[in-house]
Design a protein around this motif. Sequence first.
Motif, PDB file in Angstrom:
ATOM      1  N   ASP A   1     -17.730 -54.989 -31.334  1.00  0.00           N
ATOM      2  CA  ASP A   1     -16.301 -55.232 -31.467  1.00  0.00           C
ATOM      3  C   ASP A   1     -15.532 -53.938 -31.254  1.00  0.00           C
ATOM      4  O   ASP A   1     -15.876 -52.902 -31.801  1.00  0.00           O
ATOM      5  CB  ASP A   1     -15.984 -55.807 -32.858  1.00  0.00           C
ATOM      6  N   GLY A   2     -14.510 -54.008 -30.439  1.00  0.00           N
ATOM      7  CA  GLY A   2     -13.666 -52.860 -30.148  1.00  0.00           C
ATOM      8  C   GLY A   2     -13.940 -52.203 -28.817  1.00  0.00           C
ATOM      9  O   GLY A   2     -13.078 -51.513 -28.272  1.00  0.00           O
ATOM     10  N   ALA A   3     -15.126 -52.390 -28.254  1.00  0.00           N
ATOM     11  CA  ALA A   3     -15.482 -51.702 -27.006  1.00  0.00           C
ATOM     12  C   ALA A   3     -14.605 -52.135 -25.836  1.00  0.00           C
ATOM     13  O   ALA A   3     -14.081 -51.297 -25.095  1.00  0.00           O
ATOM     14  CB  ALA A   3     -16.957 -51.928 -26.687  1.00  0.00           C
ATOM     15  N   LYS A   4     -14.419 -53.449 -25.654  1.00  0.00           N
ATOM     16  CA  LYS A   4     -13.587 -53.938 -24.534  1.00  0.00           C
ATOM     17  C   LYS A   4     -12.138 -53.514 -24.708  1.00  0.00           C
ATOM     18  O   LYS A   4     -11.480 -53.098 -23.758  1.00  0.00           O
ATOM     19  CB  LYS A   4     -13.662 -55.465 -24.447  1.00  0.00           C
ATOM     20  N   GLY A   5     -11.636 -53.628 -25.923  1.00  0.00           N
ATOM     21  CA  GLY A   5     -10.259 -53.224 -26.182  1.00  0.00           C
ATOM     22  C   GLY A   5     -10.051 -51.738 -25.996  1.00  0.00           C
ATOM     23  O   GLY A   5      -9.032 -51.294 -25.479  1.00  0.00           O
ATOM     24  N   MET A   6     -11.050 -50.937 -26.392  1.00  0.00           N
ATOM     25  CA  MET A   6     -10.943 -49.496 -26.218  1.00  0.00           C
ATOM     26  C   MET A   6     -10.943 -49.126 -24.745  1.00  0.00           C
ATOM     27  O   MET A   6     -10.213 -48.231 -24.321  1.00  0.00           O
ATOM     28  CB  MET A   6     -12.066 -48.777 -26.956  1.00  0.00           C
ATOM     29  N   LEU A   7     -11.726 -49.849 -23.944  1.00  0.00           N
ATOM     30  CA  LEU A   7     -11.730 -49.597 -22.506  1.00  0.00           C
ATOM     31  C   LEU A   7     -10.345 -49.863 -21.917  1.00  0.00           C
ATOM     32  O   LEU A   7      -9.846 -49.081 -21.098  1.00  0.00           O
ATOM     33  CB  LEU A   7     -12.790 -50.449 -21.803  1.00  0.00           C
ATOM     34  N   ALA A   8      -9.696 -50.931 -22.330  1.00  0.00           N
ATOM     35  CA  ALA A   8      -8.336 -51.230 -21.865  1.00  0.00           C
ATOM     36  C   ALA A   8      -7.369 -50.118 -22.280  1.00  0.00           C
ATOM     37  O   ALA A   8      -6.521 -49.696 -21.488  1.00  0.00           O
ATOM     38  CB  ALA A   8      -7.865 -52.577 -22.409  1.00  0.00           C
ATOM     39  N   LEU A   9      -7.513 -49.638 -23.507  1.00  0.00           N
ATOM     40  CA  LEU A   9      -6.661 -48.535 -23.967  1.00  0.00           C
ATOM     41  C   LEU A   9      -6.869 -47.290 -23.116  1.00  0.00           C
ATOM     42  O   LEU A   9      -5.907 -46.638 -22.696  1.00  0.00           O
ATOM     43  CB  LEU A   9      -6.959 -48.214 -25.429  1.00  0.00           C
ATOM     44  N   LYS A  10      -8.130 -46.958 -22.858  1.00  0.00           N
ATOM     45  CA  LYS A  10      -8.431 -45.766 -22.066  1.00  0.00           C
ATOM     46  C   LYS A  10      -7.841 -45.893 -20.669  1.00  0.00           C
ATOM     47  O   LYS A  10      -7.252 -44.941 -20.146  1.00  0.00           O
ATOM     48  CB  LYS A  10      -9.945 -45.540 -21.984  1.00  0.00           C
ATOM     49  N   LYS A  11      -7.962 -47.069 -20.062  1.00  0.00           N
ATOM     50  CA  LYS A  11      -7.414 -47.289 -18.711  1.00  0.00           C
ATOM     51  C   LYS A  11      -5.897 -47.125 -18.681  1.00  0.00           C
ATOM     52  O   LYS A  11      -5.323 -46.829 -17.641  1.00  0.00           O
ATOM     53  CB  LYS A  11      -7.802 -48.680 -18.203  1.00  0.00           C
ATOM     54  N   HIS A  12      -5.257 -47.330 -19.843  1.00  0.00           N
ATOM     55  CA  HIS A  12      -3.802 -47.198 -19.917  1.00  0.00           C
ATOM     56  C   HIS A  12      -3.370 -45.847 -20.483  1.00  0.00           C
ATOM     57  O   HIS A  12      -2.216 -45.667 -20.862  1.00  0.00           O
ATOM     58  CB  HIS A  12      -3.210 -48.341 -20.737  1.00  0.00           C
ATOM     59  N   GLY A  13      -4.303 -44.909 -20.565  1.00  0.00           N
ATOM     60  CA  GLY A  13      -3.949 -43.536 -20.921  1.00  0.00           C
ATOM     61  C   GLY A  13      -4.087 -43.154 -22.379  1.00  0.00           C
ATOM     62  O   GLY A  13      -3.715 -42.039 -22.752  1.00  0.00           O
ATOM     63  N   ALA A  14      -4.606 -44.016 -23.216  1.00  0.00           N
ATOM     64  CA  ALA A  14      -4.813 -43.663 -24.623  1.00  0.00           C
ATOM     65  C   ALA A  14      -6.003 -42.717 -24.736  1.00  0.00           C
ATOM     66  O   ALA A  14      -6.916 -42.736 -23.910  1.00  0.00           O
ATOM     67  CB  ALA A  14      -5.053 -44.915 -25.459  1.00  0.00           C
ATOM     68  N   HIS A  15      -5.979 -41.907 -25.762  1.00  0.00           N
ATOM     69  CA  HIS A  15      -7.117 -41.046 -26.061  1.00  0.00           C
ATOM     70  C   HIS A  15      -8.051 -41.845 -26.961  1.00  0.00           C
ATOM     71  O   HIS A  15      -7.641 -42.307 -28.028  1.00  0.00           O
ATOM     72  CB  HIS A  15      -6.657 -39.764 -26.756  1.00  0.00           C
TER      73      HIS A  15
END
Length: 170
Positions: free
Chosen positions: A116-130
Motif C-alpha cells: 500500500d502506498g507504492a502506486k500512489g507514491m509513484l504518481a506523486l514522484k511523477k508530479h514532482g513530489a519528493h
Amino acid sequence: MEKILSQLSKEFSSTVVIAQHVDSIFLPSMIKHLNEICPIEILQAEEHKEIKKSHIIFTYKNITDLHFAHHNGLHLQKSTYTSHNSPSIDSLFLSASKLHREFDILACLLTGIGDDGAKGMLALKKHGAHCISESEKSSVVFGMPKAAFELGASTEVLPLDDIIEKIKSF
C-alpha cells in the motif's frame, strides 16, 4: 510516529497527514499520548473539515478512505478508490498527486506489510513530489517501503533518523 512527531518544533508550519493502518479503537489514546509529546496539535481525520497549516491529521482503519479535495480550502472527503487496505495510502497519495501545482509535497512511506502506498507514491514522484521510503536498516517490516523502491517511486531511501531531518527541514 512518536519518534518523528516528538522532534517537530512549534515553528513547523507544514501540514502532516498520516494514513496509518491502526484500528479506530486505539486511535483516541494514541492521539492523546502523541499530543502530550508533540508541540503541534494532532487531530483525528474528519470528512470535509478544512486542513490547515501546522496540524497533524491521522486517518485510520475503519474510516471510509479519504482523499484530498481542493475547493475553498484543502479538505478530506470520501474516496471512491477501492483497496483492501484501510485507510488506503494509495488513495491519499493519488489524490495528493493532483495538487502538485498548488503545494510542495513530501511523501514518506514507512515500515509496514504489503505494498500500500507504492502506486500512489509513484504518481506523486511523477508530479514532482519528493518521495522517501524508509530503509530496510530502520524498518521493522520492509514491505511497503521496499514495494515503493522496487516500483521506482522513491526519490530517496533513508533510515528513520534521516527522514526526520528531511521532514524538519521541509
